[in-house]
Scaffold this motif. Structure first.
Motif, PDB file in Angstrom:
ATOM      1  N   GLU A 167     -16.904   3.711  -5.081  1.00 57.20           N
ATOM      2  CA  GLU A 167     -16.230   2.887  -4.077  1.00 57.20           C
ATOM      3  C   GLU A 167     -15.141   3.732  -3.423  1.00 57.20           C
ATOM      4  O   GLU A 167     -14.224   4.212  -4.098  1.00 57.20           O
ATOM      5  CB  GLU A 167     -15.617   1.634  -4.681  1.00 57.20           C
ATOM      6  CG  GLU A 167     -14.937   0.766  -3.632  1.00 57.20           C
ATOM      7  CD  GLU A 167     -14.402  -0.550  -4.156  1.00 57.20           C
ATOM      8  OE1 GLU A 167     -13.890  -1.351  -3.338  1.00 57.20           O
ATOM      9  OE2 GLU A 167     -14.475  -0.780  -5.382  1.00 57.20           O
ATOM     10  N   LEU A 168     -15.251   3.921  -2.126  1.00 54.09           N
ATOM     11  CA  LEU A 168     -14.259   4.672  -1.365  1.00 54.09           C
ATOM     12  C   LEU A 168     -13.305   3.685  -0.703  1.00 54.09           C
ATOM     13  O   LEU A 168     -13.741   2.748  -0.041  1.00 54.09           O
ATOM     14  CB  LEU A 168     -14.937   5.538  -0.315  1.00 54.09           C
ATOM     15  CG  LEU A 168     -14.010   6.358   0.593  1.00 54.09           C
ATOM     16  CD1 LEU A 168     -13.225   7.374  -0.210  1.00 54.09           C
ATOM     17  CD2 LEU A 168     -14.814   7.043   1.703  1.00 54.09           C
ATOM     18  N   GLN A 169     -12.017   3.904  -0.876  1.00 55.84           N
ATOM     19  CA  GLN A 169     -11.010   2.990  -0.340  1.00 55.84           C
ATOM     20  C   GLN A 169     -10.001   3.743   0.527  1.00 55.84           C
ATOM     21  O   GLN A 169      -9.542   4.822   0.159  1.00 55.84           O
ATOM     22  CB  GLN A 169     -10.243   2.300  -1.488  1.00 55.84           C
ATOM     23  CG  GLN A 169     -11.121   1.489  -2.412  1.00 55.84           C
ATOM     24  CD  GLN A 169     -10.336   0.927  -3.592  1.00 55.84           C
ATOM     25  OE1 GLN A 169      -9.200   1.336  -3.855  1.00 55.84           O
ATOM     26  NE2 GLN A 169     -10.937  -0.004  -4.321  1.00 55.84           N
ATOM     27  N   LEU A 170      -9.671   3.170   1.665  1.00 58.30           N
ATOM     28  CA  LEU A 170      -8.606   3.659   2.528  1.00 58.30           C
ATOM     29  C   LEU A 170      -7.441   2.689   2.402  1.00 58.30           C
ATOM     30  O   LEU A 170      -7.579   1.491   2.693  1.00 58.30           O
ATOM     31  CB  LEU A 170      -9.062   3.730   3.984  1.00 58.30           C
ATOM     32  CG  LEU A 170      -7.987   4.030   5.031  1.00 58.30           C
ATOM     33  CD1 LEU A 170      -7.366   5.401   4.820  1.00 58.30           C
ATOM     34  CD2 LEU A 170      -8.548   3.904   6.453  1.00 58.30           C
ATOM     35  N   GLU A 171      -6.276   3.185   1.950  1.00 56.96           N
ATOM     36  CA  GLU A 171      -5.111   2.323   1.799  1.00 56.96           C
ATOM     37  C   GLU A 171      -4.604   1.908   3.179  1.00 56.96           C
ATOM     38  O   GLU A 171      -4.442   2.742   4.070  1.00 56.96           O
ATOM     39  CB  GLU A 171      -4.015   3.041   1.015  1.00 56.96           C
ATOM     40  CG  GLU A 171      -4.402   3.353  -0.421  1.00 56.96           C
ATOM     41  CD  GLU A 171      -3.235   3.896  -1.225  1.00 56.96           C
ATOM     42  OE1 GLU A 171      -2.093   3.904  -0.706  1.00 56.96           O
ATOM     43  OE2 GLU A 171      -3.449   4.299  -2.376  1.00 56.96           O
ATOM     44  N   LEU A 172      -4.333   0.617   3.332  1.00 58.48           N
ATOM     45  CA  LEU A 172      -3.906   0.081   4.638  1.00 58.48           C
ATOM     46  C   LEU A 172      -2.413  -0.189   4.698  1.00 58.48           C
ATOM     47  O   LEU A 172      -1.876  -0.427   5.786  1.00 58.48           O
ATOM     48  CB  LEU A 172      -4.677  -1.211   4.945  1.00 58.48           C
ATOM     49  CG  LEU A 172      -6.202  -1.077   5.009  1.00 58.48           C
ATOM     50  CD1 LEU A 172      -6.825  -2.436   5.301  1.00 58.48           C
ATOM     51  CD2 LEU A 172      -6.618  -0.055   6.053  1.00 58.48           C
ATOM     52  N   THR A 173      -1.722  -0.183   3.576  1.00 56.60           N
ATOM     53  CA  THR A 173      -0.281  -0.449   3.576  1.00 56.60           C
ATOM     54  C   THR A 173       0.439   0.593   2.732  1.00 56.60           C
ATOM     55  O   THR A 173      -0.174   1.314   1.982  1.00 56.60           O
ATOM     56  CB  THR A 173       0.014  -1.842   2.984  1.00 56.60           C
ATOM     57  OG1 THR A 173      -0.587  -1.953   1.681  1.00 56.60           O
ATOM     58  CG2 THR A 173      -0.523  -2.932   3.858  1.00 56.60           C
TER      59      THR A 173
ATOM     60  N   PRO B 197      -0.318   1.732  -6.969  1.00 59.81           N
ATOM     61  CA  PRO B 197       0.217   0.385  -6.750  1.00 59.81           C
ATOM     62  C   PRO B 197      -0.819  -0.591  -6.206  1.00 59.81           C
ATOM     63  O   PRO B 197      -1.889  -0.193  -5.738  1.00 59.81           O
ATOM     64  CB  PRO B 197       1.316   0.634  -5.707  1.00 59.81           C
ATOM     65  CG  PRO B 197       0.806   1.811  -4.936  1.00 59.81           C
ATOM     66  CD  PRO B 197       0.117   2.690  -5.930  1.00 59.81           C
ATOM     67  N   VAL B 198      -0.467  -1.865  -6.276  1.00 59.82           N
ATOM     68  CA  VAL B 198      -1.252  -2.891  -5.585  1.00 59.82           C
ATOM     69  C   VAL B 198      -1.169  -2.600  -4.095  1.00 59.82           C
ATOM     70  O   VAL B 198      -0.088  -2.354  -3.561  1.00 59.82           O
ATOM     71  CB  VAL B 198      -0.690  -4.294  -5.869  1.00 59.82           C
ATOM     72  CG1 VAL B 198      -1.424  -5.339  -5.033  1.00 59.82           C
ATOM     73  CG2 VAL B 198      -0.797  -4.631  -7.341  1.00 59.82           C
ATOM     74  N   VAL B 199      -2.295  -2.606  -3.417  1.00 65.19           N
ATOM     75  CA  VAL B 199      -2.289  -2.268  -1.997  1.00 65.19           C
ATOM     76  C   VAL B 199      -3.505  -2.871  -1.313  1.00 65.19           C
ATOM     77  O   VAL B 199      -4.554  -3.068  -1.932  1.00 65.19           O
ATOM     78  CB  VAL B 199      -2.268  -0.729  -1.814  1.00 65.19           C
ATOM     79  CG1 VAL B 199      -3.564  -0.104  -2.293  1.00 65.19           C
ATOM     80  CG2 VAL B 199      -1.986  -0.346  -0.373  1.00 65.19           C
ATOM     81  N   GLU B 200      -3.357  -3.190  -0.048  1.00 64.76           N
ATOM     82  CA  GLU B 200      -4.486  -3.653   0.758  1.00 64.76           C
ATOM     83  C   GLU B 200      -5.313  -2.428   1.145  1.00 64.76           C
ATOM     84  O   GLU B 200      -4.777  -1.403   1.553  1.00 64.76           O
ATOM     85  CB  GLU B 200      -3.973  -4.361   2.007  1.00 64.76           C
ATOM     86  CG  GLU B 200      -5.026  -5.150   2.751  1.00 64.76           C
ATOM     87  CD  GLU B 200      -5.370  -6.470   2.074  1.00 64.76           C
ATOM     88  OE1 GLU B 200      -6.398  -7.060   2.442  1.00 64.76           O
ATOM     89  OE2 GLU B 200      -4.612  -6.901   1.184  1.00 64.76           O
ATOM     90  N   VAL B 201      -6.637  -2.540   0.987  1.00 64.86           N
ATOM     91  CA  VAL B 201      -7.511  -1.414   1.300  1.00 64.86           C
ATOM     92  C   VAL B 201      -8.698  -1.875   2.130  1.00 64.86           C
ATOM     93  O   VAL B 201      -9.065  -3.052   2.118  1.00 64.86           O
ATOM     94  CB  VAL B 201      -8.046  -0.721   0.017  1.00 64.86           C
ATOM     95  CG1 VAL B 201      -6.916  -0.177  -0.836  1.00 64.86           C
ATOM     96  CG2 VAL B 201      -8.935  -1.671  -0.797  1.00 64.86           C
ATOM     97  N   ALA B 202      -9.278  -0.915   2.838  1.00 68.17           N
ATOM     98  CA  ALA B 202     -10.602  -1.094   3.426  1.00 68.17           C
ATOM     99  C   ALA B 202     -11.532  -0.264   2.568  1.00 68.17           C
ATOM    100  O   ALA B 202     -11.231   0.894   2.256  1.00 68.17           O
ATOM    101  CB  ALA B 202     -10.624  -0.615   4.871  1.00 68.17           C
ATOM    102  N   SER B 203     -12.638  -0.835   2.147  1.00 71.40           N
ATOM    103  CA  SER B 203     -13.495  -0.108   1.224  1.00 71.40           C
ATOM    104  C   SER B 203     -14.956  -0.196   1.622  1.00 71.40           C
ATOM    105  O   SER B 203     -15.393  -1.119   2.318  1.00 71.40           O
ATOM    106  CB  SER B 203     -13.316  -0.647  -0.197  1.00 71.40           C
ATOM    107  OG  SER B 203     -14.055  -1.843  -0.393  1.00 71.40           O
TER     108      SER B 203
END
Length: 270
Positions: free
Chosen positions: A264-270, A205-211
């Motif tokens: 690119e490594l992403q951590l989902e925030l939501t 899904p669409v999600v806010e991430v820190a990358s």
């Protein structure tokens, strides 16, 4: 019969284009007044106009369109052509997006050269559907997830190659369950226009991430994980680390030599 202006309105085109189609012979009016030169069209000609506009949108030249219309294009054939062209456009979009992501990652690496610390960026990750397989790793360690991930990608590639499916943007998704050590590992590629036999269409899904961007062998990606974990702790997201969802987008990952890989490594925030 309707005049050229009304026919243009009904067909959603300009009168200039109708005159051009008349001049080159792909759509002639049903009647031309010999004294005034005014063009009139039969409403049934809208079917021809609709096919003409659709074929033009598919990228056919007007010469090609003239030949196709002369041969007759039934609705089923037109639908098939549209689907083929839609798949081609979708493939181009995927490839262009992948190239854009690679360029963006390179720019971030260049910016990082002048800074002491790894750059962490927050952004909205777009939704993406991947042709994928999944399996469970016994824990989140690189030894466990790495082995599972490699095996999954080997199977996905084999099945996509078997049906000549286009492969763009490898994606890995790691989902930790509450209170469990095990991790669900999903591996796949941005989904082509149609589903791939033997693979699951999985929607991220669409999600806010820190990358952050990792460059080099995957054996060193733990540094990127640590940087994101420290960032999460420092910015009030420590709860997310209890059951995190990580994404890896492989932007450059050709061949077995991982020296120049970019992920690119992403951590989902939501």
């Amino acid at each position: 019969m309707v005049n050229i202006g009304e026919f243009a309105r009904l067909g959603g085109v300009s009168t200039r284009m109708l005159r051009h189609y008349d001049a080159i012979g792909v759509l002639k009016p049903a009647h031309v007044d010999p004294s005034s030169g005014r063009r009139s069209y039969d409403v049934t000609q809208l079917a021809t106009l609709n096919r003409l506009v659709a074929l033009k949108g598919l990228g056919f030249s007007l010469d090609e369109i003239g030949r196709l219309l002369g041969e007759g294009v039934d609705p089923a054939e037109m639908k098939g052509m549209l689907r083929l062209r839609q798949a081609e456009f979708e493939r181009r979009v995927r490839h262009d997006r992948h190239i854009l992501d690679r360029v963006t990652a390179r720019l971030r690496l260049i910016e990082q050269e002048t800074r002491m610390n790894t750059t962490i960026e927050t952004k909205q990750a777009d939704a993406v559907t991947i042709a994928s397989l999944s399996a469970t790793a016994i824990d989140a360690s690189p030894q466990s997830t790495g082995h599972v991930l490699r095996d999954l990608f080997d199977q996905v590639i084999e099945r996509m190659e078997a049906v000549h499916a286009d492969r763009t943007t490898p994606v890995a998704w790691f989902i930790s369950a509450d209170g469990r050590a095990s991790v669900e590992v999903i591996a796949g590629y941005a989904l082509p226009g149609d589903s791939v036999p033997g693979l699951q269409a999985r929607s991220l899904p669409v999600v806010e991430v820190a990358s952050t961007i990792h460059q080099g062998p995957m054996s060193g990606i733990a540094t990127a994980y640590q940087e994101l974990a420290r960032w999460a702790e420092a910015n009030g997201h420590h709860k997310l680390l209890e059951s995190p969802r990580w994404r890896q987008h492989f932007l450059e990952a050709d061949g077995d030599d991982e020296t120049h890989w970019i992920v690119e490594l992403q951590l989902e925030l939501t």
